[in-house]
Structure formats: C-alpha cells, structure tokens
Write a protein that holds these residues in place. Sequence first.
Motif, short mmCIF file in Angstrom:
data_model
loop_
_atom_site.label_atom_id
_atom_site.label_comp_id
_atom_site.label_asym_id
_atom_site.label_seq_id
_atom_site.Cartn_x
_atom_site.Cartn_y
_atom_site.Cartn_z
N CYS A 267 41.49 26.48 -29.43
CA CYS A 267 42.78 26.56 -28.72
C CYS A 267 43.81 25.56 -29.26
N GLN A 268 43.35 24.59 -30.03
CA GLN A 268 44.25 23.50 -30.44
C GLN A 268 44.85 23.76 -31.83
N PRO A 269 45.97 23.18 -32.22
CA PRO A 269 46.71 22.19 -31.45
C PRO A 269 47.68 22.83 -30.47
N CYS A 270 47.95 22.10 -29.40
CA CYS A 270 48.95 22.53 -28.42
C CYS A 270 50.32 22.10 -28.92
N PRO A 271 51.32 23.01 -28.90
CA PRO A 271 52.66 22.64 -29.38
C PRO A 271 53.28 21.49 -28.59
N GLN A 272 52.82 21.28 -27.37
CA GLN A 272 53.39 20.18 -26.55
C GLN A 272 52.57 18.90 -26.66
N GLY A 273 51.49 18.96 -27.40
CA GLY A 273 50.67 17.74 -27.55
C GLY A 273 49.65 17.53 -26.45
N VAL A 274 49.36 18.57 -25.65
CA VAL A 274 48.32 18.42 -24.63
C VAL A 274 46.96 18.34 -25.33
N MET A 275 46.17 17.35 -24.96
CA MET A 275 44.82 17.21 -25.56
C MET A 275 43.87 18.12 -24.78
N ILE A 276 43.92 19.39 -25.14
CA ILE A 276 43.30 20.43 -24.30
C ILE A 276 41.79 20.22 -24.11
N THR A 277 41.05 20.11 -25.20
CA THR A 277 39.58 20.11 -25.07
C THR A 277 39.08 18.94 -24.21
N PRO A 278 39.47 17.69 -24.52
CA PRO A 278 38.94 16.62 -23.65
C PRO A 278 39.42 16.74 -22.21
N ALA A 279 40.64 17.27 -22.00
CA ALA A 279 41.13 17.42 -20.63
C ALA A 279 40.37 18.53 -19.90
N MET A 280 39.97 19.57 -20.65
CA MET A 280 39.17 20.65 -20.03
C MET A 280 37.81 20.11 -19.57
N GLY A 281 37.32 19.11 -20.28
CA GLY A 281 35.98 18.60 -19.96
C GLY A 281 35.97 17.47 -18.96
N TYR A 282 37.13 17.16 -18.35
CA TYR A 282 37.16 15.99 -17.46
C TYR A 282 36.11 16.04 -16.33
N PRO A 283 35.96 17.16 -15.60
CA PRO A 283 34.97 17.15 -14.50
C PRO A 283 33.55 16.83 -15.00
N THR A 284 33.22 17.31 -16.19
CA THR A 284 31.89 17.03 -16.74
C THR A 284 31.72 15.54 -17.01
N VAL A 285 32.75 14.95 -17.63
CA VAL A 285 32.66 13.51 -17.94
C VAL A 285 32.55 12.72 -16.64
N ALA A 286 33.34 13.12 -15.63
CA ALA A 286 33.29 12.40 -14.35
C ALA A 286 31.90 12.50 -13.71
N ARG A 287 31.29 13.68 -13.86
CA ARG A 287 29.94 13.87 -13.31
C ARG A 287 28.93 13.01 -14.04
N ARG A 288 29.06 12.91 -15.36
CA ARG A 288 28.05 12.23 -16.15
C ARG A 288 28.26 10.72 -16.22
N MET A 289 29.52 10.30 -16.26
CA MET A 289 29.77 8.87 -16.43
C MET A 289 30.14 8.16 -15.13
N SER A 290 30.49 8.91 -14.09
CA SER A 290 31.02 8.43 -12.80
C SER A 290 32.55 8.42 -12.87
N PRO A 291 33.21 8.77 -11.73
CA PRO A 291 34.68 8.86 -11.73
C PRO A 291 35.40 7.58 -12.20
N PRO A 292 35.01 6.38 -11.73
CA PRO A 292 35.77 5.19 -12.17
C PRO A 292 35.74 4.99 -13.69
#
Length: 344
Positions: A267-292
């Motif tokens: 899907c990348q690159p986004c013309p507006q500079g949105v970092m799509i892939t890491p932002a799509m994975g945020y809930p997974t990272v929060a689950r694995r690493m803890s929200p803080p």
Amino acid sequence: MLMRYVKLGRTDLTVSEFGFGCIPIIRLSKDDAVKVLRHAFERGITFFDTANAYRDSEEKIGVAFAGMRDNVVLASKTLQRREEEAMGHLENSLRMLKTDYLDVYQLHQVAQEEDWHEVSGPAGALEAVMKAKAAGKVRYVGVTSHSLQMALKMVRSGLFDTVQFPFNLIEEGANVELLGATREAVLGFISMKPFAGGAIDNAEVAFKYLRNHSGVIPIPGFQSIDQVDEIVSIYSRPNIIDEQDIAMMENYRSELGKIFCRRCEYCQPCPQGVMITPAMGYPTVARRMSPPIAVEFCRKAMESVPLCTECGTCIERCPYELKIPEILKANYALYEKHLKEKQD
Ligand code: SF4
Ligand code: SF4
C-alpha cells in the motif's frame, strides 16, 4: 515430553523444533523475564530470537543465560542499513547478551527495494555483518522481511543462511513459493507471528497448521510459564488435524481476511506521508509490548495518521482490500486513549 531438535537449514546449528520470540518479555520485569526464559530452556527450548529494536529484551536474555552460552542458540537483528551503524548495533547486542558471538545475525525487515539496495550496496549493513562473520562474532547471516517478493529475492541471492517471514494459518503467503525456494536453497525458515500477532487466539489450531509444514521453525512469544507449558504440551501430542480444526481455520480466515494487515507494504508510499504499515499494526504492538511502551515505540507512525485525506490510493494497492483509512482511524483512537492513560 522430550523436545525434538532439528537442523536449522544448511547451518550446523541444531535448534528445538520451535523457538522463543523475545518481544513479549519486554513487558515483564527483569526477574520475571529471566524466570520465563529459564523455564523455557528447562522445557527444552534452545532457540531464542531477539533484536536490537526489542528494547531490553537482549539484556534480559543475557542475564537468563549467563554462564551457559553454549547451551543456547541466540539470534538477533539490526534495523540499521549502513555498515557503521549496523556494526554499532551488533556490538551492543553482544554486550547486552553477554556473549562474544551470535549464532544468527539478521538484517531486520528488508521489505523494499530501496532497503535492499542500501543494505547490500557499498558500506551497507551487509558488509558489517560479513566482516563480523569473518571475525567470528557472527556464525550465520539471516534476513527478515514481510514482503514476499523481497524475501524470495534474498533467499535466491545465496547470501543468507536463514530467512524469517510471517507464516500462520491466516498469512499463508509463504506457502509453496517461498517455502519451496527456502527448501531448495537449504535455508532455515524461521516462522514469525505464529498467532498472526495475537489475532489467532487458539494455540492448538495455530500450531496444528504450522506443524503440518515441514522445515518451519515457529518462534512464538511467551510472557508466562503457563504459555510455555501450553505450547510444549501441544508439541507433545501427535499432530492430527480433524474436520473441526479445518472448519476453525476457515472461520479465522473468513473473519480476519478483510481486517487483518499482513504488513506486506504494497500500500505504500502514501502521498501524504502516512506511515501506513506500522500504524495498521498498532493494536498488535500494544498487545505484545503493553500500551505504555507501544505509544513510545509507535509514536512517529501514529502521529502521521492525522495526515490521511482518505484519498483511497492505498486501498487500491492493498491486495486484501482492507479499509485502510477506517482501520487507521480506529487505531489512532486507541493510540490516543493509551497516550492519555499514560499521561494520567
Ligand atoms: S494495509 Fe494491505 S497492503 Fe498495506 S501492509 Fe497491510 S496488508 Fe499490506
Ligand atoms: S487513504 Fe490516507 S493513508 Fe491511504 S494513501 Fe490516501 S492519504 Fe494515505
């Protein structure tokens, strides 16, 4: 159960038939992480995969296995693309892990052509790793990626001994072509994300699928002794897939197929500079690493989300037709919630 051990591709490393992915120990205290790591070793797990990017994971592994280095197989990785910086990461990993060699050192997440040009070009990270190998600091060289095309290219380059790629009953992209190329080149296939980053919540079914593919070494993450025991117990039983299991696998595929990001980066690159892939994975990272920890780890990517104008370009490029702007919005709301909780 007696753990079974297998050769890691063409290397002379022998590893337990599944390893330990060391992201989740980030969220444990040092004492608890050491307990879980040692328990895993006592239950027969000998292969531990970490990364410079996994915060204090390397340090905890170093404490857990101090004085017994030769009994474990340690793999780490660097996201650096330049020689000097990659060498700095490697030296740091050696210090944290309290060792003078790594069994496998991997170039981390080489997913785009530009990454590949940079790491494999003059003064690229690959030079650092090859020099470290010649100096005895690294025994084998590996690469990790979420891009099927890049992974295939790197497997076929003849430069690597192992490849690490997502593989699970939802993310089946590696099946056939990449697994075939890996077997042909006799490379070790390290399967990351056996639970699809937490999306699959039935461990038995997740591992029934993986055990049905030969030459695949999954590296589930563990954050408790019970989780280690659960997977060890699954592996102690014969792998029989019945109709109910097949139905459950199909159910996961149909339920998650249109919402689950495979991190392929098409899907990348986004013309507006949105970092799509890491932002799509945020809930997974929060689950694995803890929200803080996740709010810090993903801050740059998440702060790019409000730039989205909902132009739809990324949706056209996504092979899975994910409703990306909608998912990003929901992830951003979750990030803001976590950020607020952290500040309160
Ligand atoms: S949104 Fe789609 S194209 Fe982008 S990384 Fe995820 S699965 Fe791949
Ligand atoms: S919809 Fe948003 S994220 Fe997707 S390409 Fe357009 S601006 Fe970028």
